[in-house]
Scaffold this active site. Structure first.
Site, PDB file in Angstrom:
ATOM      1  N   HIS A 492     -43.579 -61.222  -5.242  1.00 12.90           N
ATOM      2  CA  HIS A 492     -42.548 -61.828  -6.085  1.00 12.90           C
ATOM      3  C   HIS A 492     -41.197 -61.917  -5.360  1.00 12.90           C
ATOM      4  O   HIS A 492     -40.287 -62.599  -5.833  1.00 12.90           O
ATOM      5  CB  HIS A 492     -42.392 -60.997  -7.369  1.00 12.90           C
ATOM      6  CG  HIS A 492     -42.003 -61.824  -8.558  1.00 12.90           C
ATOM      7  ND1 HIS A 492     -41.584 -63.131  -8.467  1.00 12.90           N
ATOM      8  CD2 HIS A 492     -41.969 -61.531  -9.883  1.00 12.90           C
ATOM      9  CE1 HIS A 492     -41.302 -63.599  -9.662  1.00 12.90           C
ATOM     10  NE2 HIS A 492     -41.531 -62.648 -10.556  1.00 12.90           N
ATOM     11  N   ASP A 496     -41.827 -67.271  -6.686  1.00 12.80           N
ATOM     12  CA  ASP A 496     -41.429 -67.171  -8.098  1.00 12.80           C
ATOM     13  C   ASP A 496     -42.642 -67.395  -9.007  1.00 12.80           C
ATOM     14  O   ASP A 496     -43.665 -67.939  -8.579  1.00 12.80           O
ATOM     15  CB  ASP A 496     -40.345 -68.211  -8.420  1.00 12.80           C
ATOM     16  CG  ASP A 496     -39.040 -67.902  -7.707  1.00 12.80           C
ATOM     17  OD1 ASP A 496     -38.775 -66.708  -7.477  1.00 12.80           O
ATOM     18  OD2 ASP A 496     -38.300 -68.855  -7.383  1.00 12.80           O
TER      19      ASP A 496
END
Length: 521
Positions: A492, A496
């Site tokens: 992450h 995204d």
């Protein structure tokens, strides 16, 4: 005849290096594959071996200079070593060396009895030691040249050690289960016959070796440390008040490299601290202890455990899920599998469909195919697809290079070949390096749903699962469809949620309508 010594390929995305150390000087005699110099890049240290026997001529790139790939380092005069070495080295030879010279040719024989050392080969990038797994021969056995003597196990691959010559295995110095270092001695063998093409020096590695005119360098495992550390490493140690005893060297003969110092600086208390984080084992009843079996973890299993834990500790790992209706892919496969196998000589499986679908999706969401390097994001304009393979010794991930440029048939052939080599323990280091994205198929073991763990430094891994018929609503009607859950684990920090979901949807769309792959939609 003069041979040019040039800078070898330095690795993926590495275009230049610094000349760290020359082990030889102009005029020195060298043998085939003897190390001439060492180059340092920002990632690894590269040794440059001699391509032939001869005499080192002019050194073009001096220590400390920066050189590019294929740049000229030096020249080598071939054939001069065999003629000139006895003249130039005869005076320097001490009486202690005389027995070694007389050893290979005992009186009255046909030239038999030459002693040959069996050495630990180069184990691969950043691998400094291995464990002796299996000896295929025992002391006293006759062996042919290139016949396998033993197998070594590193934390990444298994390495076979062939006999350097035909003869008799005289003595095994390292038994099964013992740890050996790169360049160490495994055994001694005696070779007979007339064909003694090797130099007299071949069997004289027990004590010292000449190192570019700088004097003898210890090659044994004694406490004395006469190895010259890399200049950049010494500079970094001086700047940070570190001594050689504070750093574990991974270079040739324990030589300390720049990356070794950087590793010591990043975890300065690691050597002094006890093994962290593992809770003490709970007491076990005596009657239960008698029925337990304790087996030491293999190096491969230790590496798997360490890398998986490092992935969890380093990356901001998250998993997103979706499901795919495999009807269209299964029908297409069923329709063409016989014709495909007849033409290409390989079965049409699901892995080529998934590989193609992932390559297609990675073009649209390139961050899933990228990696973090410090404060930079490195985007890859190619796809080297890692394919996780379960073996008796643990999970390995061979790499299908440039998968985005390959046909269905080429992908199936390569995956079949790598899978077979993985299960036989024959994969090389190069075949497991450089992957940009990974596919893991837990479905072959019956897994219905899982969260795969990233394979650092990659930013994404796709988990495939079991195809199972389930009731689905299609156009307002309940129908039975072959469904598969898909799981994408991603970092992450770089990917995204929108990118991860988009990637998974594109894979789903491509598998539910394979014609989209042909139309690049």
């Amino acid at each position: 005849m003069a041979t040019e010594i040039r800078v070898p390929t330095l690795g993926e995305s590495v275009t230049e290096a610094t000349v760290a150390t020359w082990f030889k000087k102009p005029g020195d005699s060298v043998q085939v594959d003897e190390m001439l110099c060492e180059l340092e890049t920002d990632k690894v240290t590269v040794e440059v071996p001699s391509p032939a026997a001869g005499t080192l001529g002019e050194i073009v790139a001096k220590e400390g200079e920066t050189v590019g790939v294929d740049a000229l380092l030096a020249t080598l005069n071939e054939g001069a070593a065999a003629k000139e070495a006895p003249k130039s080295e005869a005076k320097a030879e001490s009486k202690a060396d005389a027995p070694a010279k007389a050893d290979p040719a005992p009186k009255g024989g046909s030239g038999g009895g030459q002693t040959v050392d069996v050495m630990v080969p180069t184990l691969g990038e950043s691998v400094a030691e291995a464990t002796v797994a299996t000896w295929f021969k025992k002391a006293g056995d006759s062996v042919a040249q290139d016949e396998m003597l033993c197998e070594l196990e590193t934390d990444k691959v298994s390495v076979e050690v062939p006999a350097p010559a035909s003869g008799v295995l005289q003595e095994i110095l390292k038994n099964e289960g013992e740890t050996v270092e790169a360049g160490g001695k495994l055994a001694v063998m005696t070779r007979g016959g007339e064909g003694q093409a090797h130099s007299v020096e071949e069997g004289a590695h027990e004590t010292t070796q000449q190192d570019g005119g700088r004097g003898p360098v210890e090659t044994g495992s004694g406490s004395g440390r006469d190895v010259e550390d890399a200049p950049s490493a010494k500079k970094l140690m001086a700047e940070n008040n570190l001594s050689a005893s504070d750093v574990t060297g991974t270079g040739r003969d324990g030589r300390i490299m720049k990356e070794d110092v950087q590793k010591a600086l990043s975890s300065p208390k690691q050597a002094d601290a006890p093994a962290p984080a593992q809770a003490p084992r709970a007491p076990v009843a005596a009657e239960d202890a008698a029925r337990e079996e304790r087996v030491k973890m293999t190096r491969l299993r230790q590496t798997i455990a360490r890398r998986l834990k490092d992935a969890q500790n380093t990356a901001a790992m998250l998993t997103t899920y979706n499901e795919v209706d495999m009807t269209a892919t299964m029908e297409l496969r069923k329709e063409y599998k016989d014709l495909f196998e007849k033409k290409h000589g390989v079965k049409l499986g699901f892995m080529s469909f998934f590989t193609k679908a992932c390559c297609h999706a990675l073009k649209e969401v390139p961050e899933v195919n990228a990696e973090i390097d410090g404060t930079d994001v490195v985007y890859k304009n190619f796809v080297h697809m890692g394919v996780a393979v379960g073996t008796p010794n643990g999970l390995v991930v061979p790499v299908v290079r440039d998968a985005d440029q390959m046909s269905f048939a080429a992908i199936e052939k390569k995956i079949a070949e790598l899978g077979m080599r993985a299960r036989d323990g024959k994969l090389s280091m190069a075949e497991m390096q450089g992957g940009t994205f990974t596919i893991s198929n837990g479905g072959v073991y019956g897994s219905l749903m899982s969260s795969p763990i990233l394979n650092p430094p990659q930013s994404g891994i796709l988990g495939m699962h079991k195809i199972q018929e389930r009731p689905m609503v299609v156009n307002g009607e309940i129908v039975i469809r072959p469904m598969m859950y898909l799981a994408l684990s991603y970092d992450h920090r770089i990917v995204d949620g929108k990118g991860a979901v988009t990637f998974l949807v594109r894979v789903k769309e491509a598998l539910e309508d394979p014609r989209r792959l042909l139309m690049d939609l």
